[in-house]
Design a protein around this motif. Structure first.
Motif, PDB file in Angstrom:
ATOM      1  N   GLN A  29       0.846  -1.192   0.000  1.00 10.77           N
ATOM      2  CA  GLN A  29       0.000   0.000   0.000  1.00 10.77           C
ATOM      3  C   GLN A  29       0.883   1.244   0.000  1.00 10.77           C
ATOM      4  O   GLN A  29       1.979   1.248   0.573  1.00 10.77           O
ATOM      5  CB  GLN A  29      -0.882   0.033   1.265  1.00 10.77           C
ATOM      6  N   HIS A  31       0.765   5.779   0.247  1.00 13.52           N
ATOM      7  CA  HIS A  31       0.080   7.056   0.445  1.00 13.52           C
ATOM      8  C   HIS A  31       0.546   7.946  -0.691  1.00 13.52           C
ATOM      9  O   HIS A  31       1.742   8.250  -0.811  1.00 13.52           O
ATOM     10  CB  HIS A  31       0.466   7.650   1.805  1.00 13.52           C
ATOM     11  N   ASN A  62      -3.722   3.573  -0.015  1.00 13.50           N
ATOM     12  CA  ASN A  62      -4.441   3.607   1.263  1.00 13.50           C
ATOM     13  C   ASN A  62      -5.165   4.940   1.434  1.00 13.50           C
ATOM     14  O   ASN A  62      -6.299   4.986   1.900  1.00 13.50           O
ATOM     15  CB  ASN A  62      -3.468   3.385   2.418  1.00 13.50           C
ATOM     16  N   ASP A  63      -4.495   6.029   1.093  1.00 16.23           N
ATOM     17  CA  ASP A  63      -5.090   7.364   1.140  1.00 16.23           C
ATOM     18  C   ASP A  63      -4.264   8.287   0.263  1.00 16.23           C
ATOM     19  O   ASP A  63      -3.171   7.927  -0.182  1.00 16.23           O
ATOM     20  CB  ASP A  63      -5.202   7.902   2.572  1.00 16.23           C
ATOM     21  N   ALA A  96      -8.559  10.273  -6.252  1.00 18.24           N
ATOM     22  CA  ALA A  96      -8.696   9.249  -5.216  1.00 18.24           C
ATOM     23  C   ALA A  96      -9.696   8.185  -5.637  1.00 18.24           C
ATOM     24  O   ALA A  96      -9.448   6.976  -5.483  1.00 18.24           O
ATOM     25  CB  ALA A  96      -9.127   9.893  -3.899  1.00 18.24           C
ATOM     26  N   THR A 101      -9.257   4.657  -3.648  1.00 16.71           N
ATOM     27  CA  THR A 101      -9.116   4.924  -2.223  1.00 16.71           C
ATOM     28  C   THR A 101     -10.253   5.817  -1.760  1.00 16.71           C
ATOM     29  O   THR A 101     -10.881   6.506  -2.565  1.00 16.71           O
ATOM     30  CB  THR A 101      -7.759   5.571  -1.892  1.00 16.71           C
ATOM     31  N   LYS A 231      -9.349   0.749   9.515  1.00 21.74           N
ATOM     32  CA  LYS A 231      -8.659   0.239   8.336  1.00 21.74           C
ATOM     33  C   LYS A 231      -7.564  -0.749   8.751  1.00 21.74           C
ATOM     34  O   LYS A 231      -6.975  -0.634   9.829  1.00 21.74           O
ATOM     35  CB  LYS A 231      -8.024   1.384   7.542  1.00 21.74           C
TER      36      LYS A 231
END
Length: 277
Positions: A29, A31, A62-63, A96, A101, A231
């Motif tokens: 994952q 960011h 993930n974000d 996103a 995500t 999460k």
């Protein structure tokens, strides 16, 4: 378990070499944090290319760190600048959604002067009215990040908007510099939806490896364990060390291995705290 920021060396330029290194280090994952402090707008072609890289390296997002803009700010009292800032955040919400995500991270400073507070909040609420509708349609929530002096601002935002739309991204490095960051995290633990896990010595925003500074990681683990964060993955947000002239030192693979090891140690602390609150 762990996501890492894809801009641990820089936030501009070709991200593909970093994605390859991240995958080789065992992360699944990321960011996405490129261009987080600029007015840069991603095109559909760029988003498509990023998605292809992610599939190639079997990485998920993930974000994503949205941009509050370098010149264009969604909280500006000047309508042209505010609207350009709203378009910038919408670009990241769309991105996103395209990258699968459900959380964007966004900065919101405190009003720069007390006498401008009314205009500031009017601009924020006008912008949020449009942004939240756009985000809901795409299944994306907004996580406002704690900065050095915006705790009061963030409490006002949380009071104004639903937990289904708005939460907090907690950065323990920022909290460590502010001095009362963990008290803030404790107070908003039911609204935590993202993290930027990193360490420092309290004097600067150093984005060091977990356990390499003065953050109270034991207390943070207990706060997260008791929080609403659900999460599987948490994000670590680091910078490779540099010498004078911004020359990167050390081995990139070794740095990522240390990031993974320290991150997994903290992940276990959170898991243990959940078992033994």
């Amino acid at each position: 378990m762990l996501a890492i920021n894809a801009d641990y060396i820089n936030s501009h330029g070709n991200p593909e070499p970093r994605l390859r290194q991240i995958a080789d280090a065992g992360f699944s994952q990321i960011h996405w944090c490129h261009h987080f402090g600029s007015d840069y707008l991603y095109s559909e072609d760029e988003i498509d290319q990023i998605a292809r890289w992610l599939r190639s390296y079997r990485l998920a997002v993930n974000d994503l760190h949205a941009s509050a803009g370098e010149h264009n700010h969604y909280y500006s009292e000047h309508e042209d600048i505010r609207l350009a800032g709203v378009a910038l955040v919408k670009n990241r919400i769309h991105m996103a959604n395209r990258l699968d995500t459900d959380v964007i991270v966004l900065h919101l400073p405190r009003p720069d002067k007390a006498d401008k507070s009314i205009a500031f909040w009017e601009a924020v609420h006008r912008s949020m009215d449009g942004l939240l509708h756009f985000a809901r349609e795409r299944g994306v929530r907004i996580a406002f990040e704690n900065l050095l002096s915006n705790h009061v601002t963030l409490h006002k935002v949380l009071a104004a908007y639903s937990p289904s739309d708005v939460g907090i991204c907690y950065d323990p490095g920022h909290g460590n510099m502010a001095g009362d960051g963990l008290d803030f995290a404790e107070a908003v633990k039911d609204r935590l939806i993202a993290f930027h896990l990193n360490d420092n010595d309290g004097t600067a925003d150093q984005h060091r490896l977990i356990f390499s500074g003065t953050v109270d990681w034991d207390r943070l683990a207990r706060i997260i364990a008791a929080s609403s964060y659900d999460k599987e993955y948490m994000t670590i947000e680091l910078r490779m060390p540099t010498e004078r002239g911004n020359i990167y030192t050390g081995d990139e693979a070794a740095f990522l291995a240390q990031a993974m090891a320290s991150g997994l140690k903290f992940h276990k602390m959170v898991a243990d705290a959940r078992l033994d609150p």
